[in-house]
Design a protein around this motif. Structure first.
Motif, PDB file in Angstrom:
ATOM      1  N   VAL A 177       0.860  -1.186   0.000  1.00 20.96           N
ATOM      2  CA  VAL A 177       0.000   0.000   0.000  1.00 20.96           C
ATOM      3  C   VAL A 177       0.895   1.234   0.000  1.00 20.96           C
ATOM      4  N   ILE A 178       0.524   2.214  -0.790  1.00 17.76           N
ATOM      5  CA  ILE A 178       1.247   3.494  -0.763  1.00 17.76           C
ATOM      6  C   ILE A 178       0.269   4.577  -0.330  1.00 17.76           C
ATOM      7  N   ILE A 179       0.663   5.327   0.679  1.00 25.43           N
ATOM      8  CA  ILE A 179      -0.208   6.405   1.169  1.00 25.43           C
ATOM      9  C   ILE A 179       0.528   7.748   1.105  1.00 25.43           C
ATOM     10  N   GLU A 180      -0.254   8.810   1.191  1.00 22.89           N
ATOM     11  CA  GLU A 180       0.314  10.140   1.396  1.00 22.89           C
ATOM     12  C   GLU A 180      -0.176  10.645   2.738  1.00 22.89           C
ATOM     13  N   ASP A 181       0.741  11.198   3.520  1.00 21.62           N
ATOM     14  CA  ASP A 181       0.380  11.674   4.852  1.00 21.62           C
ATOM     15  C   ASP A 181       1.334  12.790   5.244  1.00 21.62           C
ATOM     16  N   ILE A 186       4.451   7.296   1.564  1.00 26.65           N
ATOM     17  CA  ILE A 186       4.929   6.202   2.406  1.00 26.65           C
ATOM     18  C   ILE A 186       4.498   4.867   1.821  1.00 26.65           C
ATOM     19  N   ASP A 187       5.474   3.986   1.630  1.00 16.86           N
ATOM     20  CA  ASP A 187       5.209   2.663   1.068  1.00 16.86           C
ATOM     21  C   ASP A 187       5.238   1.649   2.210  1.00 16.86           C
ATOM     22  N   TRP A 188       4.073   1.101   2.539  1.00 13.29           N
ATOM     23  CA  TRP A 188       3.966   0.172   3.672  1.00 13.29           C
ATOM     24  C   TRP A 188       4.721  -1.143   3.439  1.00 13.29           C
ATOM     25  N   SER A 189       5.215  -1.353   2.227  1.00 15.53           N
ATOM     26  CA  SER A 189       5.929  -2.606   1.966  1.00 15.53           C
ATOM     27  C   SER A 189       7.439  -2.432   2.105  1.00 15.53           C
ATOM     28  N   LYS A 190       7.862  -1.218   2.422  1.00 12.59           N
ATOM     29  CA  LYS A 190       9.316  -0.964   2.448  1.00 12.59           C
ATOM     30  C   LYS A 190       9.774  -0.360   3.761  1.00 12.59           C
ATOM     31  N   LEU A 191       9.241  -0.879   4.873  1.00 13.55           N
ATOM     32  CA  LEU A 191       9.549  -0.275   6.161  1.00 13.55           C
ATOM     33  C   LEU A 191      10.231  -1.249   7.112  1.00 13.55           C
ATOM     34  N   PHE A 207      -4.955   7.231   0.395  1.00 12.20           N
ATOM     35  CA  PHE A 207      -4.470   6.001  -0.214  1.00 12.20           C
ATOM     36  C   PHE A 207      -4.145   6.266  -1.681  1.00 12.20           C
ATOM     37  N   LYS A 208      -2.874   6.073  -2.070  1.00 11.64           N
ATOM     38  CA  LYS A 208      -2.482   6.285  -3.468  1.00 11.64           C
ATOM     39  C   LYS A 208      -2.541   4.976  -4.248  1.00 11.64           C
ATOM     40  N   LYS A 209      -2.184   3.869  -3.575  1.00 10.63           N
ATOM     41  CA  LYS A 209      -2.227   2.556  -4.240  1.00 10.63           C
ATOM     42  C   LYS A 209      -2.518   1.509  -3.180  1.00 10.63           C
ATOM     43  N   VAL A 210      -3.503   0.670  -3.423  1.00 16.35           N
ATOM     44  CA  VAL A 210      -3.816  -0.401  -2.470  1.00 16.35           C
ATOM     45  C   VAL A 210      -3.846  -1.710  -3.246  1.00 16.35           C
ATOM     46  N   GLN A 256     -11.716   0.655   8.956  1.00 22.63           N
ATOM     47  CA  GLN A 256     -12.993   1.023   8.365  1.00 22.63           C
ATOM     48  C   GLN A 256     -12.805   1.683   7.003  1.00 22.63           C
ATOM     49  N   ARG A 257     -11.801   2.552   6.903  1.00 23.94           N
ATOM     50  CA  ARG A 257     -11.554   3.217   5.626  1.00 23.94           C
ATOM     51  C   ARG A 257     -11.150   2.195   4.563  1.00 23.94           C
ATOM     52  N   LEU A 258     -10.334   1.195   4.941  1.00 28.30           N
ATOM     53  CA  LEU A 258      -9.941   0.165   3.975  1.00 28.30           C
ATOM     54  C   LEU A 258     -11.153  -0.684   3.578  1.00 28.30           C
ATOM     55  N   SER A 259     -12.065  -0.893   4.514  1.00 36.72           N
ATOM     56  CA  SER A 259     -13.280  -1.661   4.224  1.00 36.72           C
ATOM     57  C   SER A 259     -14.207  -0.883   3.289  1.00 36.72           C
ATOM     58  N   VAL A 260     -14.439   0.393   3.602  1.00 36.83           N
ATOM     59  CA  VAL A 260     -15.410   1.186   2.847  1.00 36.83           C
ATOM     60  C   VAL A 260     -14.825   1.705   1.538  1.00 36.83           C
ATOM     61  N   GLU A 261     -13.628   2.316   1.624  1.00 30.94           N
ATOM     62  CA  GLU A 261     -13.086   2.971   0.428  1.00 30.94           C
ATOM     63  C   GLU A 261     -12.478   1.972  -0.552  1.00 30.94           C
ATOM     64  N   HIS A 262     -12.005   0.814  -0.045  1.00 30.43           N
ATOM     65  CA  HIS A 262     -11.355  -0.143  -0.940  1.00 30.43           C
ATOM     66  C   HIS A 262     -12.011  -1.516  -0.932  1.00 30.43           C
TER      67      HIS A 262
END
Lengths: 390, 390
Positions: A177-181, A186-191, A207-210, A256-262
């Motif tokens: 997942v890539i987000i902007e904050d 921020i890339d959740w796969s590279k931490l 959310f930029k990419k899920v 909830q946001r991942l459930s509703v928005e994605h």
């Protein structure tokens, strides 16, 4: 600063602030298209009008608490009923609460003005002062400001996160997942082994990419570290998220946001015990104290993945049973009588089995089958077979 | 897999594992240039030799607990004395502990073999099984495996993190620091409002760039969020780190590595109460239960930044005093008698003042002076004036 809107702060690399359009996801849930700022101003104006007209200033709000909370069978969440109450300034029983509500509203307005966020404890200290020429403090206990903030959630129909009051910070997340904050991508796969630290307030992340098929939420950080070391999120194309025990509001909103928005299924993984079942209950149906926040917080599509009663025999977990104590038995009875569990055959079966076993079991008992049994066999099998409770 | 060394796992982007040289920072602290793997093999071999010679198999190890813990005035940390004990297989008082130690050593060897990490709870379940043809379990309670792991720390002279047994995961960090961890490059200044989630085991992370003058460690995540929103780390060129209450081993090692490897002052920020003072005491001097780990854990250069007794008057925090209860008073007495506090004039002054006040105060009381008072005034002033306890 423009007063007609609640503006979001964005931090540039140099630490300078700049204004951008309002981008709070929580605010978008408000049906009136108002902003928290406007709602607070309206509240203040209505009090001033009452004063100018020589009327007793009043605030009108929905009643909270059990007497006005019901299980909404259609929405499948707890919800607030339509009982309302009026709070008057000239009423010895109301006047302190009235003052506290107005004081906290003013603090929230200042937070929105300065584009800063405060914790519940901060708000308490900001409100805590002595009324001039008296020995009376506006508040003496954090419970009072906490209640005032809940009242403001009801009055404005915005969550306290939208009013810039944050809950606790806890938990980690990883996945493709890539987000902007706050101006960062921020890339959740590279931490690395740590993952992204979930903030208390997730309203302004984008959310930029899920790239994920589902989310596994687990109550234990140690289980998260197991799945993360095994790159479970990469192999199974999912997101893994955990707290440490308590599911904070930040985590619930992120789920909830991942459930509703994605439209991602949220799979909940806890111990086979009443505490685990309660964690799930709150995530899916909401809680009594936050019944007015169901739209922002409850996740009707959440599923209970495990540990389930059926897993006990299937995976030989009987040897790792922990005997139920009196408290466990009382809690089990309570849960089984919840309206949303009472009519579920699957849940009644879970409760019945736990009673028969007279025992609970921990998720980590799976480690007895091998350190990566959970990532290699238990979870993939269950997910493939959709072996969960809807 | 090569058995002569303890190899580190590195995860590539595709989720495949590859081997690299041994890069555990904790292991480098071992003076014998041995590896954890070799030490475990040596332990096993010595037991086998005893058996082959017809001798009663034994394990020799330092005595833990108060009777063998002293305050090392030179190192300025708690340390283990030189009392040793022998544990024999053929001794009814020893045999179960002997077996447990060997069992857990075997689990650690398997973890190193498979390049995986386990939590304390995992290790308990991995050890928990019934001895064939008996009704006796190798372990019945996690305390037993926890003790065995502490014994192995002493026997091998490697921390449990080096033996691939992880502590709790908690806490967040931000600052102008770039690290490498599990194949990822992570910039602590570009992680939005959340920050990097600190893993339970930080032995294998590598610092690539550390652009900071000091580290502020705080017990409260809400204070961290305040400083982070204010970009304190950017304005003041420092690192900010927090847990939520408890300072985990992962956090202590991360602070210690920044202190030792990058010579950064570690400034500790807690409430003005005995719990806060105890948090500081453990970070700086170590703890009785981990006296054998002082080299990896204690941070003699840590400084206590606040809240200090002198801040109370200076910043008008008296109005936010919280009365000491009986437990507070008992704890205050206990702390004031700690050997390392007993001879410190500054600490005795803090304790005396707290007793005089009859009260404690919270760090968030500073919010009464303004939401960013802590970032804009309190901390910059204190740090500029070096107003801390060494």
């Amino acid at each position: 600063m423009a007063k007609e809107d609640h503006k979001k702060s964005e931090q540039s690399k140099s630490g300078q602030k700049k204004l951008s359009d309002h981008e709070c996801e929580g605010c978008k849930l408000n049906s009136t298209k108002q902003t928290p700022y406007n709602e607070l101003i309206s509240l203040g104006k209505s009090v001033v009008q009452d004063i100018n007209k020589g009327k007793n200033p009043k605030i009108e709000l929905s009643v909270r608490g059990l007497s006005n909370v019901f299980y909404d069978k259609e929405a499948k969440t707890l919800a607030l009923g339509d009982k309302t109450a009026q709070r008057f300034f000239f009423n010895v029983a109301h006047t302190k609460k009235f003052l506290q509500t107005i004081e906290v509203a003013s603090i929230c307005k200042n937070l929105l003005d300065s584009m800063k966020h405060a914790s519940l404890r901060d708000v308490f200290y900001m409100a805590k002062r002595t009324i001039p020429n008296t020995k009376i403090n506006i508040v003496d206990d954090q419970k009072e400001t906490d209640k005032a903030i809940e009242d403001l959630e009801i009055i404005t129909d915005f969550s306290r996160e939208c009013l810039h009051v944050n809950a606790n910070k806890m938990g980690s997340v990883a996945g493709k997942v890539i987000i902007e904050d706050s101006g960062d991508t921020i890339d959740w796969s590279k931490l690395g082994s740590g993952g992204w630290s979930i903030p208390s307030n997730v309203e302004e992340i984008k959310f930029k990419k899920v790239d994920a098929k589902y989310v596994v939420y687990m109550e234990k950080a140690a289980v998260w570290e197991r799945l993360h070391e095994d790159r479970f999120w990469n192999k199974q194309n999912c997101i893994i998220m955990s707290s440490q025990g308590q599911t904070t509001r930040g985590i619930r909103r992120l789920l909830q946001r991942l459930s509703v928005e994605h439209d991602l299924p949220i799979l909940v993984l806890t111990d086979f015990d009443s505490w685990g079942h309660y964690i799930y209950s709150v995530i899916k149906f909401g809680s009594i104290s936050l019944a007015h926040m169901a739209e922002e917080m409850a996740i009707p599509k959440a599923k209970f993945l495990g540990i389930r009663a059926g897993d006990i025999e299937k995976y030989g977990l009987q040897k790792h049973f922990i005997k139920l104590n009196e408290q466990d038995i009382a809690r089990l009875k309570q849960l089984s009588e919840y309206e949303w569990f009472k009519n579920s055959k699957q849940w009644q079966q879970e409760f019945k089995m736990m009673k028969q076993f007279g025992a609970k079991a921990e998720i980590q008992a799976l480690s007895a089958r091998g350190i990566s049994f959970i990532s290699d066999k238990y979870l993939p099998e269950k997910i493939k077979n959709q072996d969960w409770i809807e």
